[in-house]
Scaffold this motif. Structure first.
Motif: not given
Length: 158
Positions: A62-89
């Protein structure tokens, strides 16, 4: 509480280049010409942050169709973000800011109230950056639950 930087509509969005969950650099400048939702969250895998990321994931089309890109930022290291992204798709870039430089520049790190105490930490925040790189909206201390639905209403999307 001490005074800290806060961005407002009309301010230039501070540029950044951060590693994503795969370690690749992602810059805000990469998205010039598009509207971007930049949201800051305390920690991948925690209940509130998981709820918020999944809400963005579930509304990404819905956001993409309206022309919006989403970026999430946290202090987590890339390895933790990779596990999170994979587990939550998670299907949008999650960026790592372990030294909290970008969080601080955007006013998303500093003193906040947590259960009545003043602590230093990530201030859950969401920004809309317009195609020219200007802050269109700046929302600090947002709630994890229901925030994406409110954002869609505010942007009159969906």
């Amino acid at each position: 509480m001490t005074e800290q930087t806060r961005l407002s509509p009309g301010d230039r969005a501070p540029d950044f280049t951060l590693a994503d969950s795969t370690g690749n650099p992602v810059s805000l400048a990469d998205f010039r010409g598009r509207s971007v939702v930049v949201y800051f969250y305390p920690a991948a895998g925690t209940p509130g942050c998981t709820k918020q990321a999944c809400d963005f994931r579930d509304n990404l089309a819905v956001l993409g169709d309206a022309g919006y890109q989403v970026l999430g930022i946290s202090p987590d290291k890339p390895e933790k973000l990779a596990k999170f992204a994979e587990s939550e798709q998670v299907n949008f870039p999650l960026l790592s800011d372990p030294d909290k430089t970008v969080l601080t520049e955007w006013g998303a790190f500093g003193e906040k109230k947590n259960y009545g105490r003043i602590v230093q930490g990530v201030i859950r925040s969401t920004f809309i950056v317009d195609p020219e790189g200007t802050i269109a909206t700046a929302s600090y201390n947002v709630r994890a639950t229901g925030h994406v639905a409110k954002l869609l209403r505010d942007l009159q999307i969906g």
